[in-house]
Design a protein around this motif. Sequence first.
Motif, PDB file in Angstrom:
ATOM      1  N   TRP A  80       0.822  -1.255   0.049  1.00  0.00           N
ATOM      2  CA  TRP A  80      -0.060  -0.090  -0.171  1.00  0.00           C
ATOM      3  C   TRP A  80       0.634   1.114   0.186  1.00  0.00           C
ATOM      4  CZ3 TRP A  80      -0.755   3.931   3.610  1.00  0.00           C
ATOM      5  CH2 TRP A  80      -1.717   4.818   2.985  1.00  0.00           C
ATOM      6  N   LEU A  81       1.882   1.324   0.757  1.00  0.00           N
ATOM      7  CA  LEU A  81       2.861   2.299   0.993  1.00  0.00           C
ATOM      8  C   LEU A  81       3.501   2.600  -0.559  1.00  0.00           C
ATOM      9  CD1 LEU A  81       4.558   1.758   4.291  1.00  0.00           C
ATOM     10  CD2 LEU A  81       3.254   3.817   3.665  1.00  0.00           C
ATOM     11  N   LYS A  82       3.823   1.526  -1.050  1.00  0.00           N
ATOM     12  CA  LYS A  82       4.469   1.797  -2.384  1.00  0.00           C
ATOM     13  C   LYS A  82       3.552   2.341  -3.429  1.00  0.00           C
ATOM     14  CE  LYS A  82       7.728  -0.925  -5.371  1.00  0.00           C
ATOM     15  NZ  LYS A  82       8.794  -1.806  -5.331  1.00  0.00           N
ATOM     16  N   ARG A  83       2.303   1.634  -3.423  1.00  0.00           N
ATOM     17  CA  ARG A  83       1.259   2.191  -4.289  1.00  0.00           C
ATOM     18  C   ARG A  83       1.013   3.667  -4.184  1.00  0.00           C
ATOM     19  NH1 ARG A  83      -1.404  -2.553  -2.940  1.00  0.00           N
ATOM     20  NH2 ARG A  83      -2.779  -1.587  -1.688  1.00  0.00           N
ATOM     21  N   GLN A  84       1.169   4.342  -2.894  1.00  0.00           N
ATOM     22  CA  GLN A  84       0.809   5.315  -2.665  1.00  0.00           C
ATOM     23  C   GLN A  84       2.146   6.444  -2.893  1.00  0.00           C
ATOM     24  OE1 GLN A  84      -2.264   6.339  -1.485  1.00  0.00           O
ATOM     25  NE2 GLN A  84      -2.913   4.652  -1.943  1.00  0.00           N
ATOM     26  N   GLY A  85       3.006   5.855  -3.438  1.00  0.00           N
ATOM     27  CA  GLY A  85       4.240   6.663  -3.615  1.00  0.00           C
ATOM     28  C   GLY A  85       4.744   7.094  -2.350  1.00  0.00           C
ATOM     29  N   ARG A  86       4.576   6.448  -1.166  1.00  0.00           N
ATOM     30  CA  ARG A  86       5.136   6.786   0.181  1.00  0.00           C
ATOM     31  C   ARG A  86       6.290   5.833   0.597  1.00  0.00           C
ATOM     32  NH1 ARG A  86      -0.710   7.671   1.817  1.00  0.00           N
ATOM     33  NH2 ARG A  86      -1.066   9.498   0.602  1.00  0.00           N
ATOM     34  N   ASP A  87       6.743   5.113  -0.299  1.00  0.00           N
ATOM     35  CA  ASP A  87       7.903   4.057  -0.016  1.00  0.00           C
ATOM     36  C   ASP A  87       8.782   4.822   0.898  1.00  0.00           C
ATOM     37  OD1 ASP A  87       8.635   1.324  -0.002  1.00  0.00           O
ATOM     38  OD2 ASP A  87      10.053   1.974  -1.519  1.00  0.00           O
ATOM     39  N   ARG A  88       9.441   6.056   0.492  1.00  0.00           N
ATOM     40  CA  ARG A  88      10.426   6.881   0.898  1.00  0.00           C
ATOM     41  C   ARG A  88      10.057   7.342   2.135  1.00  0.00           C
ATOM     42  NH1 ARG A  88       7.737  10.177  -1.995  1.00  0.00           N
ATOM     43  NH2 ARG A  88       7.870  12.369  -1.770  1.00  0.00           N
ATOM     44  N   LEU A  89       9.035   7.550   2.546  1.00  0.00           N
ATOM     45  CA  LEU A  89       8.264   8.220   3.717  1.00  0.00           C
ATOM     46  C   LEU A  89       8.087   7.411   4.724  1.00  0.00           C
ATOM     47  CD1 LEU A  89       5.710  10.359   1.838  1.00  0.00           C
ATOM     48  CD2 LEU A  89       7.967  10.918   2.593  1.00  0.00           C
ATOM     49  N   ARG A  90       8.575   6.128   4.943  1.00  0.00           N
ATOM     50  CA  ARG A  90       8.014   5.233   5.859  1.00  0.00           C
ATOM     51  C   ARG A  90       9.140   5.392   6.798  1.00  0.00           C
ATOM     52  NH1 ARG A  90       8.574   0.423   2.360  1.00  0.00           N
ATOM     53  NH2 ARG A  90      10.631   0.593   3.107  1.00  0.00           N
ATOM     54  N   MET A  91       8.770   5.034   8.233  1.00  0.00           N
ATOM     55  CA  MET A  91       9.802   5.143   8.974  1.00  0.00           C
ATOM     56  C   MET A  91      10.802   4.259   8.811  1.00  0.00           C
ATOM     57  SD  MET A  91       7.436   4.109  12.629  1.00  0.00           S
ATOM     58  CE  MET A  91       6.075   5.185  12.903  1.00  0.00           C
ATOM     59  N   SER A  92      11.984   4.205   9.519  1.00  0.00           N
ATOM     60  CA  SER A  92      13.123   3.721   9.276  1.00  0.00           C
ATOM     61  C   SER A  92      12.861   2.101   9.316  1.00  0.00           C
ATOM     62  CB  SER A  92      14.612   3.902  10.132  1.00  0.00           C
ATOM     63  OG  SER A  92      13.925   3.435  11.383  1.00  0.00           O
ATOM     64  N   GLY A  93      13.635   1.209   8.555  1.00  0.00           N
ATOM     65  CA  GLY A  93      13.424  -0.233   8.718  1.00  0.00           C
ATOM     66  C   GLY A  93      13.773  -0.820   9.885  1.00  0.00           C
ATOM     67  N   GLU A  94      14.570  -0.234  10.549  1.00  0.00           N
ATOM     68  CA  GLU A  94      14.889  -0.656  12.139  1.00  0.00           C
ATOM     69  C   GLU A  94      13.739  -0.584  12.830  1.00  0.00           C
ATOM     70  OE1 GLU A  94      17.508   0.856  15.423  1.00  0.00           O
ATOM     71  OE2 GLU A  94      18.851  -0.081  13.679  1.00  0.00           O
ATOM     72  N   ALA A  95      12.995   0.621  12.678  1.00  0.00           N
ATOM     73  CA  ALA A  95      11.868   1.180  13.720  1.00  0.00           C
ATOM     74  C   ALA A  95      10.756   0.289  13.181  1.00  0.00           C
ATOM     75  CB  ALA A  95      11.586   2.537  13.475  1.00  0.00           C
ATOM     76  N   MET A  96      10.350   0.006  11.899  1.00  0.00           N
ATOM     77  CA  MET A  96       9.478  -0.984  11.609  1.00  0.00           C
ATOM     78  C   MET A  96       9.447  -2.086  11.812  1.00  0.00           C
ATOM     79  SD  MET A  96       8.365   0.954   8.032  1.00  0.00           S
ATOM     80  CE  MET A  96       6.889   0.119   7.888  1.00  0.00           C
TER      81      MET A  96
END
Length: 181
Positions: A80-96
């Motif tokens: 969903w994040l990728k489809r929304q174009g928000r892939d770069r806007l996620r929390m850090s991988g470590e936090a997620m």
Amino acid sequence: MSDSPQQSTEIDGAKFSQLIIQSQRQMRTLVLAMVPGCRDVDDILQESCAAMWKKIDSYDSQRPFANWSLAFVRMQTMAWLKRQGRDRLRMSGEAMDSIYQSVEESYEPSRDHRKVNALEDCLMLLNESEKSLLTSRYVHGESVGELAEKTSGRTSAALYKQFARLQSRLLRCIEGKLGEL
């Protein structure tokens, strides 16, 4: 009796629905932890359930359903994040990863729902401006530059630091709440 590695109990639609209902709170918590303020939680959960049903034959009924379902929810939320174009806007991988592990571990048969409750409590402790900032960034997809322009006197660098502090604070809060119990 066969020694085949197949699941011991076939899951029909009724049983699947029952398992989904039992895991619904945890699945919703995971989506909201990964995307604070997400308005499409129900859509993500519906997509997750559809993907789970397609793969139900791969589910091992000897293992906890909730853990299996959370893996699908995580994948669908990332999609969903990728489809929304928000892939770069996620929390850090470590936090997620930490949030995912907190939610997933809370469903081991020997544990109660302490971690999920701690996560929900911590998300509720954010003040309105923090929630608004996270929602603007992660739900509405505004860039840090756009947010800096909207907030007078704040630079992009200051906002990046604030996002990092919020992520760190959420993780510390979860750890602190678990330590209280």
